[in-house]
Design a protein around this motif. Structure first.
Motif, PDB file in Angstrom:
ATOM      1  N   GLN A 256       9.489  -2.022   4.602  1.00 39.67           N
ATOM      2  CA  GLN A 256      10.531  -0.994   4.569  1.00 39.67           C
ATOM      3  C   GLN A 256      11.344  -0.988   5.858  1.00 39.67           C
ATOM      4  OE1 GLN A 256       9.189   2.869   3.274  1.00 39.67           O
ATOM      5  NE2 GLN A 256      11.237   3.366   2.574  1.00 39.67           N
ATOM      6  N   VAL A 257      10.704  -1.247   6.992  1.00 43.91           N
ATOM      7  CA  VAL A 257      11.426  -1.356   8.260  1.00 43.91           C
ATOM      8  C   VAL A 257      12.339  -2.576   8.240  1.00 43.91           C
ATOM      9  CG1 VAL A 257      11.175  -1.757  10.749  1.00 43.91           C
ATOM     10  CG2 VAL A 257       9.642  -0.158   9.580  1.00 43.91           C
ATOM     11  N   TYR A 258      11.827  -3.689   7.734  1.00 43.49           N
ATOM     12  CA  TYR A 258      12.565  -4.947   7.804  1.00 43.49           C
ATOM     13  C   TYR A 258      13.689  -5.048   6.778  1.00 43.49           C
ATOM     14  CZ  TYR A 258       8.363  -6.390  10.433  1.00 43.49           C
ATOM     15  OH  TYR A 258       7.329  -6.475  11.329  1.00 43.49           O
ATOM     16  N   THR A 259      13.488  -4.446   5.598  1.00 36.82           N
ATOM     17  CA  THR A 259      14.440  -4.653   4.502  1.00 36.82           C
ATOM     18  C   THR A 259      14.957  -3.372   3.877  1.00 36.82           C
ATOM     19  OG1 THR A 259      12.796  -4.687   2.710  1.00 36.82           O
ATOM     20  CG2 THR A 259      13.148  -6.744   3.914  1.00 36.82           C
ATOM     21  N   GLY A 260      14.325  -2.240   4.136  1.00 37.04           N
ATOM     22  CA  GLY A 260      14.695  -0.997   3.494  1.00 37.04           C
ATOM     23  C   GLY A 260      13.959  -0.735   2.196  1.00 37.04           C
ATOM     24  N   THR A 261      13.119  -1.674   1.770  1.00 39.19           N
ATOM     25  CA  THR A 261      12.377  -1.536   0.522  1.00 39.19           C
ATOM     26  C   THR A 261      10.883  -1.611   0.791  1.00 39.19           C
ATOM     27  OG1 THR A 261      14.161  -2.579  -0.737  1.00 39.19           O
ATOM     28  CG2 THR A 261      11.986  -2.502  -1.781  1.00 39.19           C
ATOM     29  N   ALA A 262      10.136  -0.611   0.350  1.00 39.03           N
ATOM     30  CA  ALA A 262       8.691  -0.580   0.561  1.00 39.03           C
ATOM     31  C   ALA A 262       7.998  -1.615  -0.328  1.00 39.03           C
ATOM     32  CB  ALA A 262       8.139   0.813   0.257  1.00 39.03           C
ATOM     33  N   ARG A 263       6.920  -2.231   0.209  1.00 38.31           N
ATOM     34  CA  ARG A 263       6.153  -3.233  -0.551  1.00 38.31           C
ATOM     35  C   ARG A 263       4.649  -2.967  -0.403  1.00 38.31           C
ATOM     36  NH1 ARG A 263       9.206  -8.055  -1.119  1.00 38.31           N
ATOM     37  NH2 ARG A 263       7.441  -8.848  -2.328  1.00 38.31           N
ATOM     38  N   TYR A 264       4.237  -1.720  -0.494  1.00 35.24           N
ATOM     39  CA  TYR A 264       2.838  -1.369  -0.223  1.00 35.24           C
ATOM     40  C   TYR A 264       1.878  -1.923  -1.274  1.00 35.24           C
ATOM     41  CZ  TYR A 264       5.081   1.665   3.145  1.00 35.24           C
ATOM     42  OH  TYR A 264       5.851   2.134   4.183  1.00 35.24           O
ATOM     43  N   THR A 265       2.327  -2.026  -2.507  1.00 36.36           N
ATOM     44  CA  THR A 265       1.464  -2.617  -3.538  1.00 36.36           C
ATOM     45  C   THR A 265       1.176  -4.080  -3.224  1.00 36.36           C
ATOM     46  OG1 THR A 265       2.205  -1.085  -5.252  1.00 36.36           O
ATOM     47  CG2 THR A 265       1.314  -3.199  -5.988  1.00 36.36           C
ATOM     48  N   ASP A 266       2.197  -4.809  -2.766  1.00 33.81           N
ATOM     49  CA  ASP A 266       1.987  -6.204  -2.378  1.00 33.81           C
ATOM     50  C   ASP A 266       1.052  -6.306  -1.172  1.00 33.81           C
ATOM     51  OD1 ASP A 266       3.626  -7.409  -4.359  1.00 33.81           O
ATOM     52  OD2 ASP A 266       5.406  -6.857  -3.217  1.00 33.81           O
ATOM     53  N   CYS A 267       1.169  -5.368  -0.247  1.00 37.82           N
ATOM     54  CA  CYS A 267       0.249  -5.339   0.893  1.00 37.82           C
ATOM     55  C   CYS A 267      -1.189  -5.224   0.410  1.00 37.82           C
ATOM     56  CB  CYS A 267       0.608  -4.176   1.819  1.00 37.82           C
ATOM     57  SG  CYS A 267      -0.496  -3.996   3.239  1.00 37.82           S
ATOM     58  N   ILE A 268      -1.444  -4.320  -0.511  1.00 32.34           N
ATOM     59  CA  ILE A 268      -2.792  -4.138  -1.045  1.00 32.34           C
ATOM     60  C   ILE A 268      -3.278  -5.406  -1.747  1.00 32.34           C
ATOM     61  CG2 ILE A 268      -4.144  -2.869  -2.778  1.00 32.34           C
ATOM     62  CD1 ILE A 268      -2.337  -0.428  -2.112  1.00 32.34           C
ATOM     63  N   THR A 269      -2.402  -6.054  -2.501  1.00 38.62           N
ATOM     64  CA  THR A 269      -2.771  -7.284  -3.206  1.00 38.62           C
ATOM     65  C   THR A 269      -3.317  -8.330  -2.253  1.00 38.62           C
ATOM     66  OG1 THR A 269      -1.153  -6.928  -4.963  1.00 38.62           O
ATOM     67  CG2 THR A 269      -1.863  -9.200  -4.585  1.00 38.62           C
ATOM     68  N   TYR A 270      -2.625  -8.528  -1.127  1.00 35.96           N
ATOM     69  CA  TYR A 270      -3.044  -9.582  -0.205  1.00 35.96           C
ATOM     70  C   TYR A 270      -4.201  -9.141   0.686  1.00 35.96           C
ATOM     71  CZ  TYR A 270       0.365 -12.589  -2.167  1.00 35.96           C
ATOM     72  OH  TYR A 270       1.038 -13.380  -3.064  1.00 35.96           O
ATOM     73  N   CYS A 271      -4.312  -7.854   0.950  1.00 34.59           N
ATOM     74  CA  CYS A 271      -5.531  -7.368   1.610  1.00 34.59           C
ATOM     75  C   CYS A 271      -6.746  -7.656   0.732  1.00 34.59           C
ATOM     76  CB  CYS A 271      -5.428  -5.867   1.884  1.00 34.59           C
ATOM     77  SG  CYS A 271      -4.319  -5.419   3.234  1.00 34.59           S
ATOM     78  N   ASN A 272      -6.624  -7.397  -0.562  1.00 34.70           N
ATOM     79  CA  ASN A 272      -7.735  -7.635  -1.481  1.00 34.70           C
ATOM     80  C   ASN A 272      -8.128  -9.105  -1.522  1.00 34.70           C
ATOM     81  OD1 ASN A 272      -8.367  -5.032  -2.387  1.00 34.70           O
ATOM     82  ND2 ASN A 272      -6.735  -5.055  -3.920  1.00 34.70           N
ATOM     83  N   LYS A 273      -7.139  -9.992  -1.432  1.00 31.85           N
ATOM     84  CA  LYS A 273      -7.449 -11.422  -1.417  1.00 31.85           C
ATOM     85  C   LYS A 273      -8.299 -11.786  -0.203  1.00 31.85           C
ATOM     86  CE  LYS A 273      -3.524 -13.322  -4.040  1.00 31.85           C
ATOM     87  NZ  LYS A 273      -4.314 -14.183  -4.953  1.00 31.85           N
ATOM     88  N   VAL A 274      -7.954 -11.240   0.952  1.00 29.80           N
ATOM     89  CA  VAL A 274      -8.741 -11.516   2.153  1.00 29.80           C
ATOM     90  C   VAL A 274     -10.141 -10.910   2.024  1.00 29.80           C
ATOM     91  CG1 VAL A 274      -8.932 -11.176   4.640  1.00 29.80           C
ATOM     92  CG2 VAL A 274      -6.694 -11.640   3.618  1.00 29.80           C
ATOM     93  N   ILE A 275     -10.190  -9.661   1.613  1.00 34.95           N
ATOM     94  CA  ILE A 275     -11.463  -8.937   1.547  1.00 34.95           C
ATOM     95  C   ILE A 275     -12.441  -9.625   0.594  1.00 34.95           C
ATOM     96  CG2 ILE A 275     -12.512  -6.752   0.798  1.00 34.95           C
ATOM     97  CD1 ILE A 275      -9.894  -5.396   1.875  1.00 34.95           C
ATOM     98  N   SER A 276     -11.917 -10.215  -0.466  1.00 34.90           N
ATOM     99  CA  SER A 276     -12.793 -10.862  -1.442  1.00 34.90           C
ATOM    100  C   SER A 276     -13.180 -12.289  -1.060  1.00 34.90           C
ATOM    101  CB  SER A 276     -12.114 -10.877  -2.818  1.00 34.90           C
ATOM    102  OG  SER A 276     -10.932 -11.658  -2.791  1.00 34.90           O
ATOM    103  N   SER A 277     -12.790 -12.724   0.130  1.00 35.33           N
ATOM    104  CA  SER A 277     -13.025 -14.110   0.542  1.00 35.33           C
ATOM    105  C   SER A 277     -14.294 -14.312   1.361  1.00 35.33           C
ATOM    106  CB  SER A 277     -11.816 -14.624   1.340  1.00 35.33           C
ATOM    107  OG  SER A 277     -10.664 -14.634   0.540  1.00 35.33           O
ATOM    108  N   GLY A 278     -15.081 -13.262   1.530  1.00 35.53           N
ATOM    109  CA  GLY A 278     -16.369 -13.444   2.181  1.00 35.53           C
ATOM    110  C   GLY A 278     -16.431 -13.070   3.644  1.00 35.53           C
ATOM    111  N   TYR A 279     -15.388 -12.476   4.195  1.00 36.25           N
ATOM    112  CA  TYR A 279     -15.435 -12.000   5.575  1.00 36.25           C
ATOM    113  C   TYR A 279     -16.266 -10.719   5.644  1.00 36.25           C
ATOM    114  CZ  TYR A 279     -11.649 -15.295   6.394  1.00 36.25           C
ATOM    115  OH  TYR A 279     -10.894 -16.446   6.470  1.00 36.25           O
ATOM    116  N   SER A 280     -16.822 -10.452   6.812  1.00 34.21           N
ATOM    117  CA  SER A 280     -17.565  -9.210   7.018  1.00 34.21           C
ATOM    118  C   SER A 280     -17.385  -8.773   8.459  1.00 34.21           C
ATOM    119  CB  SER A 280     -19.050  -9.398   6.698  1.00 34.21           C
ATOM    120  OG  SER A 280     -19.621 -10.407   7.516  1.00 34.21           O
ATOM    121  N   LEU A 281     -17.659  -7.508   8.741  1.00 35.81           N
ATOM    122  CA  LEU A 281     -17.508  -6.993  10.097  1.00 35.81           C
ATOM    123  C   LEU A 281     -18.588  -7.540  11.005  1.00 35.81           C
ATOM    124  CD1 LEU A 281     -16.715  -3.209   9.476  1.00 35.81           C
ATOM    125  CD2 LEU A 281     -15.090  -5.084   9.869  1.00 35.81           C
ATOM    126  N   LYS A 282     -18.200  -7.873  12.224  1.00 33.12           N
ATOM    127  CA  LYS A 282     -19.178  -8.222  13.248  1.00 33.12           C
ATOM    128  C   LYS A 282     -19.942  -6.947  13.615  1.00 33.12           C
ATOM    129  CE  LYS A 282     -19.171 -11.751  16.847  1.00 33.12           C
ATOM    130  NZ  LYS A 282     -20.153 -11.314  17.822  1.00 33.12           N
TER     131      LYS A 282
END
Length: 530
Positions: A256-282
């Motif tokens: 929204q800062v960069y273009t004026g259009t919010a993309r929060y659903t897309d943010c969640i989509t790619y967060c989910n891809k990372v989270i489901s890839s096997g990373y865990s907190l140290k």
């Protein structure tokens, strides 16, 4: 396995892709052939040269020049400023941290005090340094990408497993170029635009506006997300699919800062891809920033790697440790031979932390909470983030002299993904849940020894990101997203050059294009206000 020698291979080699100078346009040198007689037509015929050439791109983030293992900042990649002083990550810290409530610096080098007082102009050497660092990485990325097309690989006889690996390397170079263009998008907005196919020999590079640059970075990262190695399968410190997903999440969080259009659903989509890839907190928060933070680290998605004996720089984590030590702080407890007496933090930042939050690790002995004089190290609490001490055994880093630091700097880690997910959910994005976001937040707070929370809101995440990601070069971008970087809605000591803080002009949400580049390239237009 940690590859501490990824950068060293190029530092001591004979591949030099041109030096950029403050005295002229950064884009005049973007298509230089390698020097010392090793041209691309020769270099790319031998697959043994590919990894060193790729390493030079990675090294553009880590060190300042073409020196040997004793000084990676020597023979600097950009002219007009010391190689270590202008280090990419060191200047990202200047832009993203020193301009906020997270830090002040005591030093009075020309142009440096203006970063925290928010009074920089188009001739500021530190603004110019990060600009030219960004375009240096873009230049050497373009050179690698141009010489690893399918046609070039075929004509150079690259086949079999080498061909497969070369294509992965090309995807890494595209990612690194996109990452630097993302930094240009975030810091400068409207910049020169050069790819591997741009003819800049006969005409100056064209200008790309912020919204169009967003589309380009997005398209490149989406392509990389298909072409890079699978998450957690590349060498430590090299990009994979998860790195592209993490940067896409960050891009969409700020859309929204960069273009004026919010993309929060897309943010969640790619967060989910990372989270489901096997990373865990140290398990231990402090260990994320210590000399052996490469060991057993399931949290870091991509890091810039350092080694006190073979990747030496006065930027990077060496700067992060030395500059933050001064006053009565015992340097030996940080694994170094002495502090530089520079970095502290502000009262506003200190007040974000509860007393039991281990992430608020402040050194207060002999330090004043109030900053009466920014140039006095003992004014302002010292903040302990990085150490050149090994978490595993308490020993100092590998450099016996205590000059150079081993700690790697994470660019993306799972904790950031958790917080981006939560904020995007709180802002109305689809594809996530508030309950899951709350679980992620409380996992971070439990690790830090802080009390868990029973509810979350959009505003909560600005403060929680400051607590979790302090000094990791996200704060300026976060404050802008929340409308608090320039406005009077949030003040901190010496914001605007006033002890109690004041609002500054809105145009300072972007940095100026360096004056030299405006003069050199008639296609460029200075950002408003400068």
């Amino acid at each position: 396995m940690k590859n501490k020698y990824l950068y060293k291979k190029i530092i001591v080699g004979s591949i030099t892709l041109g030096t950029l100078f403050f005295t002229g346009s950064c884009t005049q040198d973007l298509e230089q052939e390698p020097t010392l007689g090793l041209t691309s037509s020769v270099l790319y015929k031998d697959f043994n040269n590919y990894k060193p050439a790729l390493a030079k791109i990675y090294a553009g983030f880590a060190i300042g020049g073409q020196g040997d293992q004793n000084n990676g900042d020597a023979n600097t990649d950009i002219g007009g400023i010391d190689g270590g002083f202008s280090n990419y990550l060191r200047q990202m810290y200047s832009m993203q941290v020193l301009t906020t409530d997270e830090a002040v610096i005591a030093w009075a080098d020309a142009g440096l005090p203006e970063m925290h007082s928010m009074t920089w102009n188009a001739s500021n050497p530190f603004v110019a340094a990060i600009y030219y660092r960004i375009f240096n990485v873009i230049a050497i990325s373009n050179e690698f990408i141009k010489n690893t097309t399918d046609e070039k690989l075929s004509s150079n006889g690259i086949t079999g497993s080498n061909l497969t690996e070369a294509k992965y390397m090309r995807a890494e170079a595209r990612f690194l170029r996109a990452q630097s263009y993302y930094h240009a998008l975030d810091l400068f907005g409207n910049v020169p635009y050069v790819t591997e196919t741009t003819d800049i020999i006969n005409t100056p590079p064209p200008r790309i506006v912020r919204a169009e640059l967003f589309k380009y970075v997005e398209s490149e990262l989406l392509a990389c997300a298909n072409d890079l190695k699978d998450a957690r399968t590349n060498e430590y410190g090299r990009a994979d699919k998860a790195a592209a997903w993490a940067l896409l999440a960050r891009l969409y969080l700020n859309a929204q800062v960069y273009t004026g259009t919010a993309r929060y659903t897309d943010c969640i989509t790619y967060c989910n891809k990372v989270i489901s890839s096997g990373y865990s907190l140290k398990t231990n928060y402090a260990s994320l920033f210590m000399a052996d933070n490469n060991l057993n680290n399931p949290e870091v998605i991509l890091s810039v790697n350092y080694d006190g004996t073979s990747t030496r720089t006065y930027g990077g984590s060496t700067f992060m440790v030395h500059a933050a030590v001064g006053g009565s702080m015992p340097a030996s407890q940080f694994g170094i031979n002495g502090g530089w007496g520079g970095l502290r933090t502000t009262k506003a930042f200190v007040n974000l932390f509860a007393s039991n939050d281990q992430r608020g690790n402040f050194y207060t002995n002999g330090q004043n909470l109030e900053i009466n004089n920014v140039s006095t190290f003992t004014d302002g609490y010292a903040f302990i983030k990085y150490k050149n001490i090994k978490f595993s055994n308490g020993a100092p880093g590998s450099d016996a002299s205590g000059d150079f630091v081993d700690a790697d700097i994470p660019l993306y880690r799972l904790a950031d993904i958790y917080l981006m997910y939560g904020e995007a959910v709180a802002r109305g994005g689809s594809g996530g849940s508030t309950a899951t976001a709350l679980d992620y937040v409380n996992a971070l707070r439990t690790r830090a020894g802080a009390n868990t929370v029973g509810s979350i809101s959009t505003d909560f995440f600005l403060d929680e990101r400051a607590r979790e990601l302090s000094w990791e070069s996200t704060r300026r971008t976060d404050l802008i997203r929340y409308g608090k970087f320039t406005s009077s809605s949030y003040l901190w000591p010496w914001k605007g050059g006033v002890k109690d803080g004041k609002a500054v002009e809105d145009y300072r949400s972007l940095f100026p294009i360096p004056a030299n580049d405006i003069v050199a390239n008639p296609n460029l237009v200075q950002n408003p206000g400068y």
